[in-house]
Design an enzyme around this catalytic site. Structure first.
Site, PDB file in Angstrom:
ATOM      1  N   HIS A  67       7.946  60.701   3.663  1.00  0.00           N
ATOM      2  CA  HIS A  67       7.482  60.073   5.113  1.00  0.00           C
ATOM      3  C   HIS A  67       6.164  60.629   5.288  1.00  0.00           C
ATOM      4  O   HIS A  67       5.810  61.711   5.070  1.00  0.00           O
ATOM      5  CB  HIS A  67       8.533  60.317   6.190  1.00  0.00           C
ATOM      6  CG  HIS A  67       9.083  61.670   6.302  1.00  0.00           C
ATOM      7  ND1 HIS A  67      10.244  61.971   5.335  1.00  0.00           N
ATOM      8  CD2 HIS A  67       8.499  62.570   7.061  1.00  0.00           C
ATOM      9  CE1 HIS A  67      10.500  63.237   5.644  1.00  0.00           C
ATOM     10  NE2 HIS A  67       9.552  63.670   6.740  1.00  0.00           N
ATOM     11  N   CYS A 177      -9.194  42.806  38.320  1.00  0.00           N
ATOM     12  CA  CYS A 177     -10.624  42.937  38.385  1.00  0.00           C
ATOM     13  C   CYS A 177     -11.134  42.032  39.603  1.00  0.00           C
ATOM     14  O   CYS A 177     -10.567  41.144  40.069  1.00  0.00           O
ATOM     15  CB  CYS A 177     -11.316  42.863  37.110  1.00  0.00           C
ATOM     16  SG  CYS A 177     -11.618  41.320  36.328  1.00  0.00           S
TER      17      CYS A 177
END
Length: 636
Positions: A67, A177
């Protein structure tokens, strides 16, 4: 996470014949690359080999589970290989391995590899099951065997976990925003993409120009482990009462999503409290907000609500001049023909709301809903009294803090009078006080200042106006939608009310240059960019031509030292040339779509082209050509 979900047909080889451990790992990494879960085979292979150096992953009984954990892993995944003759893998029992499973997990996926490793080890303990896998005749059968064994071993627990996952988002976020156009959605996408890489579930609500999308539900908020609010305007927060909440700038959602996500799940985020005090909401957060940040958010709340009136009304007024006949009556230009008069009347009506809306929503940001009417009246009085944009700005802040003061004064009244405060006491005393303040205190000096500024701008020589254009154009590229950019844009829109149309022209052309300069550079200097960057650069043609400066942000974030100076100089050049050519613009937005209403459109196009080419050339000079081998490795 289910093992069967991590495996795909492309990542399985039932007839492997590796000659050594290194070849086995290399082949497994190639299979992993076929699944699309990694972005760089060599870097990931080295991560797997480094793990093997710490101790073999050949666990015995004919099984090996290597892994790797790396930043090049885009999504968690598995690759599998069967070697029927067996292969040496330095297994713990000294015997050859027949079954190989390679696990790939992102660098920030916590202990996901341990979970997968544990499940694999558990199901592979069954000798008969191992034999079936080794003898599987095709990949479909191999995958089916694993799925059935996993269901048998972990069925009920996995179903419960899956059901919980479907019902619960670990994190929730809200992005907003001032304009509600680019930054809102860029921050949302950035948070979603990073959370996916990290193996974390997230839902992001966007408060954009088209309203709230993907709205968070009460159940989702209840189950979430944390909340991220990345916003430069005020959003509804009392629904998050009792939850860990991070409040930050929208730019941080774009540039630092990993940092925000990790902080939100750290367990160290202050709990947000929204306490009902005398029938009104008083919001408290464990995170203190700076004075400057608070003022900026209040201002941007007003600006975001004002912009639709400015843009819609401004474009209609500009079109009125385009479709009118100046020769009929020069003194009545814009109203000479019925169609032009219609456009100008409707546009003028919308435009007239600009200052009251600005002041009203600044006030509301400070003093909540009771301050809205007070701010509206203050903005209208500033508009009619000659103090204009600056007066309305001051009126908004004054109205907000006046209402906060009135709330404190009236907090001592009996509870039985709570119902009349918002409908009688706040509007009556608030409007009375703001009226006196605007008419007698704010309007006289601010109107005089406005008259002086108008006189100075009108009396400026061509050289002085060019300098002003250079400054405003350059400001539009400094932070590409941030405070400096917004300051230049607000100055440009405010100038429309006083008839300074050349200022708006310089502001818009300066804002169009950064995306266009980058797009040109990715087209004509391809060896400076990766394939992914070149593809993104193509989209910047549309962003730039539409006056969406934010299109340049991804490039500026990746390479600010080279990109930002190039864009600033290009934008400053365009702004200065716009002033030099005497270009004017009565519309506050629209990009190429409003070029027909630009005064001296040919000069404006030249200013835009020259500024964009300057930005392109500077960026090409500063960004050195990438090494061909490196480019190929990145793109592979």
């Amino acid at each position: 996470m289910r093992i069967s979900e991590l495996l795909s047909k492309k990542g399985v080889d039932l007839f492997g014949k590796p000659a050594s451990k290194e070849e086995t790992i290399k082949h497994l990494v190639n299979l992993m690359d076929e699944t699309g879960n990694i972005s760089d085979k060599e870097i990931f292979r080295l991560a797997v080999m480094n793990r093997e150096d710490e101790g073999t992953t050949g666990i015995g009984e004919g099984v090996a589970i290597p892994h790797g954990r790396s930043k090049v892993v885009k999504n968690a995944g598995l690759a599998a290989m069967v070697v029927r003759e067996g292969a040496d893998f330095d297994s713990l029992d000294g015997e050859p391995a027949f079954l190989f499973f390679l696990i790939a997990v992102p660098e920030v996926a916590n202990d996901l590899h341990l979970e997968v490793l544990s499940k694999l080890s558990t199901i592979l303990m069954d000798e008969k099951f191992r034999a079936k896998l080794i003898q599987a005749s095709d990949v479909e059968t191999f995958l089916k065997l694993i799925d059935e064994k996993e269901q048998e071993k972990f069925g009920s627990a996995q179903a419960a976990a899956d059901d919980k996952q479907k019902r619960k988002y670990q994190l929730l976020a809200v992005t907003a925003c001032p304009t509600g156009i680019a930054h809102t959605y860029m921050a949302a996408e950035s948070l979603e993409n990073k959370a996916k890489e990290m193996g974390i579930t997230i839902k992001v609500e966007t408060n954009g120009s088209g309203g709230v999308k993907n709205q968070l539900t009460a159940e989702e908020i209840k189950n979430a482990d944390g909340i991220i609010i990345a916003a430069d305007t005020n959003v509804e927060t009392d629904r998050f009462n009792g939850k860990p909440v991070i409040q930050t700038k929208v730019a941080k959602g774009i540039h630092n999503p990993k940092e925000l996500i990790e902080e939100a799940l750290s367990g160290n985020v202050p709990i947000f409290h929204s306490a009902s005090v005398a029938g009104e909401v008083k919001q408290q957060s464990g995170e203190k907000e700076g004075v400057g940040r608070k003022i900026y958010k209040d201002l941007m709340n007003g600006v975001s609500h004002m912009l639709p009136f400015v843009i819609g009304g401004g474009i209609l007024i500009a079109l009125a001049f385009l479709f009118d006949d100046y020769s009929i009556n020069p003194a009545n230009f814009g109203m000479n023909t019925p169609f032009a008069a219609f456009l100008k009347t409707v546009g003028g009506t919308a435009f007239a709301f600009m200052l009251p809306v600005l002041a009203g929503y600044i006030a509301m940001s400070i003093g909540d809903r009771p301050a809205l009417a007070v701010g509206f009246v203050g903005g209208m009085l500033a508009n009619t009294g000659g103090s204009g944009f600056l007066g309305a700005l001051l009126a908004g802040f004054a109205a907000g803090y006046l209402v906060l003061g009135l709330k404190k004064v009236f907090s001592k009244l009996p509870n039985s009078l709570e119902g009349i405060k918002p409908v009688l006491l706040y509007p009556f005393f608030g409007i009375l006080l703001i009226g006196a303040l605007i008419i007698f205190v704010i309007n006289p000096p601010v109107a005089a200042l406005n008259n002086w500024m108008t006189f100075m701008l009108n009396s400026m020589g061509s050289s002085s106006k060019v300098v002003l254009g250079i400054v405003l154009g350059g400001m539009m590229a400094v932070d590409m939608g941030g405070p400096v950019n917004k300051a230049a844009y607000v100055f440009g829109t405010a100038s429309l009310a006083s008839g300074q149309f050349d200022i708006m022209a310089a502001v818009m052309v300066g804002g169009m240059v950064p995306p266009l300069g980058i797009a040109l550079c990715t087209t004509f200097f391809k060896n400076r960019f990766t394939k992914k960057e070149r593809e993104a650069g193509g989209a910047n043609y549309i962003m730039g031509l539409s006056f969406i400066t934010e299109g340049a942000i991804p490039f500026a974030s990746e390479d600010p030292i080279r990109v930002i100076p190039s864009c600033i100089i290009g934008s400053a050049t365009a702004g200065g040339l716009s002033m030099f050519f005497g270009c004017t613009l009565m519309a506050p937005h629209g990009g190429i779509f409003v070029f027909p209403v630009v005064g001296n459109p040919i000069g404006y196009v030249i200013a835009l082209l020259v500024g964009s080419i300057v930005a392109m050339i500077l960026l090409a000079i500063l960004k050195k050509p990438k090494n061909k081998e490196v480019m190929e490795a990145i793109e592979d």
